[in-house]
Design a protein around this motif. Structure first.
Motif, PDB file in Angstrom:
ATOM      1  N   ASP A 181     -10.312   1.763 -39.658  1.00  0.00           N
ATOM      2  CA  ASP A 181      -9.863   2.972 -39.568  1.00  0.00           C
ATOM      3  C   ASP A 181     -10.432   3.995 -40.310  1.00  0.00           C
ATOM      4  N   SER A 182     -10.747   3.692 -41.766  1.00  0.00           N
ATOM      5  CA  SER A 182     -11.576   4.280 -42.598  1.00  0.00           C
ATOM      6  C   SER A 182     -13.016   4.666 -42.355  1.00  0.00           C
ATOM      7  N   ALA A 183     -13.593   3.400 -41.683  1.00  0.00           N
ATOM      8  CA  ALA A 183     -14.975   3.646 -41.088  1.00  0.00           C
ATOM      9  C   ALA A 183     -15.060   4.513 -40.108  1.00  0.00           C
ATOM     10  N   VAL A 184     -14.192   4.609 -39.061  1.00  0.00           N
ATOM     11  CA  VAL A 184     -14.213   5.301 -37.985  1.00  0.00           C
ATOM     12  C   VAL A 184     -14.053   6.733 -38.370  1.00  0.00           C
ATOM     13  N   ALA A 185     -12.928   7.052 -39.208  1.00  0.00           N
ATOM     14  CA  ALA A 185     -12.770   8.441 -39.812  1.00  0.00           C
ATOM     15  C   ALA A 185     -14.186   8.897 -40.380  1.00  0.00           C
ATOM     16  N   ARG A 186     -14.700   8.228 -41.331  1.00  0.00           N
ATOM     17  CA  ARG A 186     -15.911   8.735 -42.166  1.00  0.00           C
ATOM     18  C   ARG A 186     -17.015   8.975 -41.077  1.00  0.00           C
ATOM     19  N   ALA A 187     -17.073   7.975 -39.862  1.00  0.00           N
ATOM     20  CA  ALA A 187     -18.237   8.289 -38.766  1.00  0.00           C
ATOM     21  C   ALA A 187     -18.030   9.537 -38.237  1.00  0.00           C
ATOM     22  N   GLN A 188     -16.483   9.642 -37.525  1.00  0.00           N
ATOM     23  CA  GLN A 188     -16.272  10.960 -37.085  1.00  0.00           C
ATOM     24  C   GLN A 188     -16.577  12.189 -37.695  1.00  0.00           C
ATOM     25  N   GLU A 189     -16.084  12.182 -39.143  1.00  0.00           N
ATOM     26  CA  GLU A 189     -16.395  13.362 -39.860  1.00  0.00           C
ATOM     27  C   GLU A 189     -17.939  13.787 -40.067  1.00  0.00           C
ATOM     28  N   ALA A 190     -18.792  12.670 -39.768  1.00  0.00           N
ATOM     29  CA  ALA A 190     -20.326  12.951 -39.979  1.00  0.00           C
ATOM     30  C   ALA A 190     -20.693  13.520 -38.765  1.00  0.00           C
ATOM     31  N   LEU A 191     -20.071  12.888 -37.562  1.00  0.00           N
ATOM     32  CA  LEU A 191     -20.489  13.453 -36.144  1.00  0.00           C
ATOM     33  C   LEU A 191     -20.193  14.668 -35.993  1.00  0.00           C
ATOM     34  N   ASP A 192     -19.077  14.706 -36.302  1.00  0.00           N
ATOM     35  CA  ASP A 192     -18.404  16.557 -36.145  1.00  0.00           C
ATOM     36  C   ASP A 192     -19.430  17.568 -36.700  1.00  0.00           C
ATOM     37  N   GLU A 239     -21.606   3.872 -34.875  1.00  0.00           N
ATOM     38  CA  GLU A 239     -20.997   2.481 -34.388  1.00  0.00           C
ATOM     39  C   GLU A 239     -21.645   1.439 -35.113  1.00  0.00           C
ATOM     40  N   ALA A 240     -22.995   1.236 -35.121  1.00  0.00           N
ATOM     41  CA  ALA A 240     -23.747   0.282 -35.668  1.00  0.00           C
ATOM     42  C   ALA A 240     -23.198   0.298 -37.165  1.00  0.00           C
ATOM     43  N   LEU A 241     -23.028   1.461 -37.730  1.00  0.00           N
ATOM     44  CA  LEU A 241     -22.943   1.378 -39.259  1.00  0.00           C
ATOM     45  C   LEU A 241     -21.711   1.162 -39.368  1.00  0.00           C
ATOM     46  N   LEU A 242     -20.595   1.210 -38.641  1.00  0.00           N
ATOM     47  CA  LEU A 242     -19.118   0.774 -39.150  1.00  0.00           C
ATOM     48  C   LEU A 242     -18.999   0.008 -40.036  1.00  0.00           C
ATOM     49  N   PRO A 243     -19.461  -1.136 -39.983  1.00  0.00           N
ATOM     50  CA  PRO A 243     -19.302  -2.156 -40.903  1.00  0.00           C
ATOM     51  C   PRO A 243     -19.507  -2.056 -42.379  1.00  0.00           C
ATOM     52  N   VAL A 244     -20.388  -1.008 -42.572  1.00  0.00           N
ATOM     53  CA  VAL A 244     -21.122  -0.526 -43.971  1.00  0.00           C
ATOM     54  C   VAL A 244     -20.586   0.593 -44.654  1.00  0.00           C
ATOM     55  N   LEU A 245     -19.661   1.453 -43.427  1.00  0.00           N
ATOM     56  CA  LEU A 245     -19.231   2.642 -43.903  1.00  0.00           C
ATOM     57  C   LEU A 245     -17.912   2.386 -44.956  1.00  0.00           C
ATOM     58  N   ALA A 246     -17.044   1.481 -44.451  1.00  0.00           N
ATOM     59  CA  ALA A 246     -15.820   1.143 -45.331  1.00  0.00           C
ATOM     60  C   ALA A 246     -15.340  -0.272 -44.813  1.00  0.00           C
ATOM     61  N   GLU A 247     -14.352  -0.840 -45.510  1.00  0.00           N
ATOM     62  CA  GLU A 247     -14.012  -2.234 -45.589  1.00  0.00           C
ATOM     63  C   GLU A 247     -13.344  -2.231 -44.394  1.00  0.00           C
ATOM     64  N   ASP A 248     -12.049  -1.181 -44.211  1.00  0.00           N
ATOM     65  CA  ASP A 248     -11.444  -1.524 -43.049  1.00  0.00           C
ATOM     66  C   ASP A 248     -11.736  -0.373 -41.847  1.00  0.00           C
ATOM     67  N   TYR A 272     -24.180   4.877 -47.600  1.00  0.00           N
ATOM     68  CA  TYR A 272     -24.297   4.585 -45.940  1.00  0.00           C
ATOM     69  C   TYR A 272     -23.859   5.800 -45.221  1.00  0.00           C
ATOM     70  N   ARG A 273     -22.709   6.434 -45.798  1.00  0.00           N
ATOM     71  CA  ARG A 273     -22.159   7.583 -45.164  1.00  0.00           C
ATOM     72  C   ARG A 273     -23.410   8.766 -45.263  1.00  0.00           C
ATOM     73  N   ALA A 274     -24.033   8.952 -46.586  1.00  0.00           N
ATOM     74  CA  ALA A 274     -24.874   9.822 -46.693  1.00  0.00           C
ATOM     75  C   ALA A 274     -26.244   9.798 -45.881  1.00  0.00           C
ATOM     76  N   LEU A 275     -26.451   8.354 -45.667  1.00  0.00           N
ATOM     77  CA  LEU A 275     -27.507   7.999 -44.529  1.00  0.00           C
ATOM     78  C   LEU A 275     -27.354   8.447 -43.327  1.00  0.00           C
ATOM     79  N   LEU A 276     -26.081   8.369 -42.691  1.00  0.00           N
ATOM     80  CA  LEU A 276     -25.643   8.825 -41.608  1.00  0.00           C
ATOM     81  C   LEU A 276     -25.818  10.298 -41.475  1.00  0.00           C
TER      82      LEU A 276
END
Length: 491
Positions: free
Chosen positions: A313-324, A302-311, A218-222
């Motif tokens: 904070d980790s999901a937000v961090a992964r999303a932010q890395e991708a967006l950066d 934001e929509a993908l956060l629940p599938v990016l990681a279980e917690d 899911y991170r790879a998809l993003l």
């Protein structure tokens, strides 16, 4: 001759992803234009499509036995305000076909009548917007920019009520899919994590199969969607395209330009250019498109956060890395394209400043965006070719200093003049769908039932990078009395 052989997959997703609905029949369908080349790509019989039975299908009057028509559900941020349910309000997906390259393509009727998502609308399309989308989407394809395509346009024999009564039409649109950022938002807004996951798995399988091999699919998809959109918006800016309504429901996760409403191509270069009559505050101005794309992609993350990681904070961090990555990816693509537009093959530290200086004097002097770059190919070989470019600047001398620096930089390249000219002309179009020409074409069709200008415009725009002396007038910017200041979405 036979109906298309649909191979539908979206219909197998859960029922909450769509509504089953048939097109509403029209009075007297008439074929305006059939895209025979695209039909061939789709392995469809162009002769059959142009037959009375084929036209009945293209208008929604008759459905193939293997069609399973649906209207897709989605949500979206419209001008920054979230609407939890939008959906296909005037478009119906007939089905999917496998094209000659083995790719899955949607075939959709736009303007085919109301659906459960029409929100009190009539579900119809007026002739003008159908012709605009046909012209601009096919022009974008000819320019080499990822886009939905136009397979056919038909008039309906019915009228639609807008500000006045207008002739109705139906556009047959083809896309890699019609899945949007807003489709993910539809499920996320309902707390439907299963729906988000099902949709993500479907998008990975259909558009980004390599993501399935990642330890974090899911991170790879993003990452893949962000990269596709960064590249796409860079390509828009390189040709002066303004989408007009970059709502999240108008952003395809497949990385194609979609939903051509009040779209336009810029004449005079200006970062603040807005044509859309509904964009009162310039949110979607030409120069804002990269930041808006990143804003939209943030909503996808934001929509993908629940599938990016279980917690969380980790999901937000992964999303932010991708967006950066977006800004760097966009700038890299845009600057590389700009170097090609001014004839540079290699990369040096001062190239970005050289481009910025050109754009600055273009803005200050009201220079036509498309013609400036097109005419640079002649000026590249020496000052004797400057006249045509200088004439585009309010103060022609403003070009001279920049040109001197530019030629000094060109002198550090190894290309000969002919090779450079060909390379520049291959990325700087001579012809774009200019707004005044589109409006004149629409007026002829709507007011006089004359589709000659439409056909001629399509012919010119099918070869945008070629000089076409017999159609030289189509390369000219509008005269003051021809300028189009506003475009409209047609709903």
């Amino acid at each position: 001759m036979s109906y298309p052989q649909f191979d539908n997959s979206y219909i197998h997703l859960p029922d909450r992803f769509f509504a089953r609905v048939d097109p509403t029949p029209v009075a007297t369908p008439r074929l305006i234009r059939l895209n025979s080349g695209l039909a061939e790509e789709l392995r469809l019989d162009a002769g059959w499509l142009a037959s009375p039975v084929g036209i009945d299908m293209l208008s929604g009057n008759r459905l193939p036995d293997n069609a399973e028509p649906i209207a897709a559900a989605y949500a979206g941020h419209q001008f920054g305000q979230f609407v939890p349910q939008l959906g296909d309000g005037r478009a119906i997906l007939l089905g999917e076909v496998i094209d000659r390259d083995g790719a899955r393509r949607d075939i959709q009727l736009k303007g085919s009548g109301p659906t459960p998502f029409s929100r009190r609308g009539d579900g119809r399309a007026a002739l003008g917007p159908v012709l605009r989308e046909y012209v601009v989407s096919e022009a974008m394809a000819a320019l080499g920019i990822p886009t939905t395509r136009a397979l056919a346009a038909v008039t309906t024999g019915d009228t639609v009520a807008r500000e006045t009564l207008l002739p109705g039409a139906v556009l047959t649109r083809v896309a890699s899919s019609h899945i949007r950022v807003g489709t993910f938002q539809f499920f996320a807004a309902r707390g439907d994590v299963e729906g988000v996951r099902i949709l993500a798995d479907y998008v990975i399988a259909r558009h980004y199969p390599n993501a399935a091999e990642s330890p974090e699919p899911y991170r790879a998809l993003l990452d893949a969607v962000i990269a596709a959109q960064a590249d796409l918006v860079a390509q828009w800016l390189l040709v002066g395209f303004i989408h007009g309504v970059m709502n999240t429901d108008n952003m395809s996760v497949a990385g194609e330009t979609i939903d051509y409403g009040p779209c336009a191509f810029m004449d005079t270069y200006d970062l603040g250019t807005v044509f859309s009559a509904i964009d009162q505050n310039g949110r979607y101005a030409y120069g804002n498109q990269p930041s808006i794309a990143q804003w939209n992609l943030t909503r996808l993350a934001e929509a993908l956060l629940p599938v990016l990681a279980e917690d969380q904070d980790s999901a937000v961090a992964r999303a932010q890395e991708a967006l950066d990555v977006f800004a760097t990816r966009f700038k890299t693509k845009f600057h590389a394209g700009m170097r090609r537009k001014i004839g540079l093959v290699t990369e040096q530290d001062g190239d970005v400043t050289l481009v910025q200086d050109l754009l600055k004097i273009m803005a200050e002097n009201g220079a036509d965006y498309t013609l400036t770059f097109r005419r640079l190919s002649d000026a590249a070989s020496g000052a004797k070719g400057d006249k045509a470019v200088r004439s585009l600047f309010g103060d022609p001398t403003s070009f001279d200093g920049w040109a001197s620096n530019w030629r000094q930089r060109l002198g550090q390249e190894q290309q000969d003049d002919d090779t450079r000219r060909a390379a520049m002309n291959a990325v700087n179009p001579a012809y774009i769908p200019r707004n005044h020409q589109i409006e004149a074409m629409i007026s002829a069709a709507v007011e006089q039932d004359d589709f000659g200008p439409f056909g001629e415009l399509m012919e010119v725009l099918s070869r945008p990078y070629e000089d076409q002396p017999s159609f030289a007038r189509y390369a000219e910017p509008p005269q003051p009395h021809e300028r189009v200041l506003q475009t409209f979405c047609g709903t």
